[in-house]
Design a protein around this motif. Structure first.
Motif, short mmCIF file in Angstrom:
data_model
loop_
_atom_site.label_atom_id
_atom_site.label_comp_id
_atom_site.label_asym_id
_atom_site.label_seq_id
_atom_site.Cartn_x
_atom_site.Cartn_y
_atom_site.Cartn_z
N GLU A 61 0.80 -1.23 0.00
CA GLU A 61 0.00 0.00 0.00
C GLU A 61 0.83 1.28 0.00
O GLU A 61 0.46 2.27 -0.64
CB GLU A 61 -0.95 0.01 1.21
CG GLU A 61 -2.08 -1.00 1.11
CD GLU A 61 -3.06 -0.69 -0.02
OE1 GLU A 61 -3.23 0.49 -0.37
OE2 GLU A 61 -3.66 -1.64 -0.56
N GLY B 46 -4.63 5.47 6.36
CA GLY B 46 -4.57 4.02 6.44
C GLY B 46 -4.57 3.62 7.90
O GLY B 46 -4.30 4.44 8.78
N PHE C 128 -7.06 1.75 3.34
CA PHE C 128 -6.84 0.34 3.63
C PHE C 128 -6.78 0.16 5.14
O PHE C 128 -6.55 1.12 5.89
CB PHE C 128 -5.55 -0.18 2.98
CG PHE C 128 -4.30 0.44 3.53
CD1 PHE C 128 -3.66 -0.09 4.65
CD2 PHE C 128 -3.75 1.57 2.94
CE1 PHE C 128 -2.51 0.50 5.17
CE2 PHE C 128 -2.61 2.16 3.44
CZ PHE C 128 -1.98 1.62 4.56
#
Length: 388
Positions: free
Chosen positions: A26, A137, A176
């Protein structure tokens, strides 16, 4: 029948013992400078901090640290984080912690590039962001809020004695979230059970509304049964991976907006609990558990068919020889017994509430009308009194 709705959830989840490795996947999608938000330092004791920062450095990221995010993040802490994020011109925010840390990161993400006071704009006025939003995130270390897969952000202002949640749109959802159940093993028992009740009540808030034969309610009943079963194992054996992983997954699905679809939803237990938290700074899940039974007794008559269904389908209460009222009451008694079994608070007095606070807490409670009976401020005072 189900009402009309649309559904989308843009958060990508990585679940399991090796999920942190996907941080490598990511990070290249975002900029070089990362604001690392975390709490009181437990992640440094259990090794999660070292594991995360090693991956950040491996990927050439510059780390700007933002420690000290408290269990009930404050408006002052929000302003501090917004100022730091803007001054450092960070590209990305990584929240490592429980729901409070993730909630806080979302508040910073929308507030950093707003020229005014983020508390006033987003929490008092409930406005939507029209400025640059810093992507977020999450690495989850405590389960309960579901913040890893929704737009919710709850902030407390002690001076104004208000605790307010803003549910932002998809653009503020974490891009995420990394969910490794082993990261939750070192959470103290009181925090674990508070999180468990938070999960359960999120489901209740959506379940105890509406009269349709809704698919969402069948999903909710399954989730509740899973929480009950896994909680009993986790309380006795905190490092039971299966139980902790099921609780982690239950928490995410309890509040990623799925089971709210086609429902009016209630949320009054949260409104009262958050007002209690604004006055006492008590643990969120415990404020919910302390007021739930008294609140649901106010709803039982108006929502009797759903409470009967709850008793039968969630708690396996037999209806034989009982009136609907007695079945419904037996369901609440079964819930109370389970709450006592896992060790959550059933009394506001043990959370620091005193009778002289009742009027103030009731005044700080936002009245919603999605449940079976809309409360008045006087009703809220009665709930508080019964919850002592």
């Amino acid at each position: 029948m189900l009402g009309n709705f649309s559904y989308s959830n843009p958060t990508k989840l990585y679940f399991g013992e090796d999920s942190l490795e996907y941080l490598n996947t990511e990070l290249p999608k975002y900029g070089r400078k990362v604001l690392l938000a975390y709490g009181g330092g437990s992640i440094k004791k259990n090794g999660i901090y070292d594991a995360v920062t090693a991956i950040l450095r491996k990927n050439g990221r510059e780390i700007v640290e933002l420690p000290g995010v408290m269990p009930n993040p404050t408006s002052d802490k929000l302003r501090e984080g917004c100022k730091l994020a803007r001054e450092q011109n960070v590209d990305f925010i990584l929240a490592v912690g429980g729901g409070s840390t993730i909630d806080y990161a979302k508040g910073v993400s929308v507030g950093a590039w707003w020229d005014g006071d983020p508390w006033e704009k987003y929490y008092l006025k409930m406005e939507e962001p029209a400025n640059r939003i810093i992507p977020v995130g999450a690495v989850l270390t405590m389960v309960g809020t579901g913040s890893e897969m929704n737009g919710g952000s709850v902030i407390t202002n002690h001076e104004q004695k208000l605790k307010i949640g803003h549910v932002f749109g998809e653009e503020v959802y974490p891009k995420f979230a990394i969910l490794n159940p082993r990261f939750t093993f070192t959470v103290p028992k009181r925090q674990m059970v508070a999180g468990i009740y938070d999960i359960f009540n999120h489901i209740c808030e959506q379940y105890f509304s509406g009269t349709d034969d809704s698919a969402s309610d069948y999903l909710a009943e399954g989730l509740m049964r899973s929480v009950i079963h896994a909680s009993r194992i986790a309380v006795k054996t905190p490092e039971d991976y299966e139980a902790r992983s099921n609780l982690m997954w239950d928490a995410t699905w309890a509040l990623n907006t799925l089971i709210a679809k086609g429902k009016s939803t209630d949320w009054m237990v949260h409104m009262i609990g958050q007002a209690v938290g604004a006055y006492t700074d008590a643990t969120h899940g415990m404020t919910l558990s302390a007021v739930s039974l008294a609140y649901y007794r106010t709803q039982l008559e108006a929502g009797l068919p759903k409470f009967v269904r709850f008793a039968k389908n969630v708690w396996d209460v037999s209806a034989e020889g009982k009136s609907d009222r007695h079945v419904a009451e037996a369901g609440l008694e079964a819930m109370k017994s389970w709450m006592q079994e896992i060790g959550v608070s059933l009394s506001l007095s043990e959370l620091g509430v005193t009778p002289d606070m009742w009027e103030g807490i009731a005044g700080a409670t936002f009245i919603l009308n999605g449940g079976y009976k809309t409360l008045t401020k006087e009703d809220v005072v009665s709930v508080l009194k019964e919850s002592m």
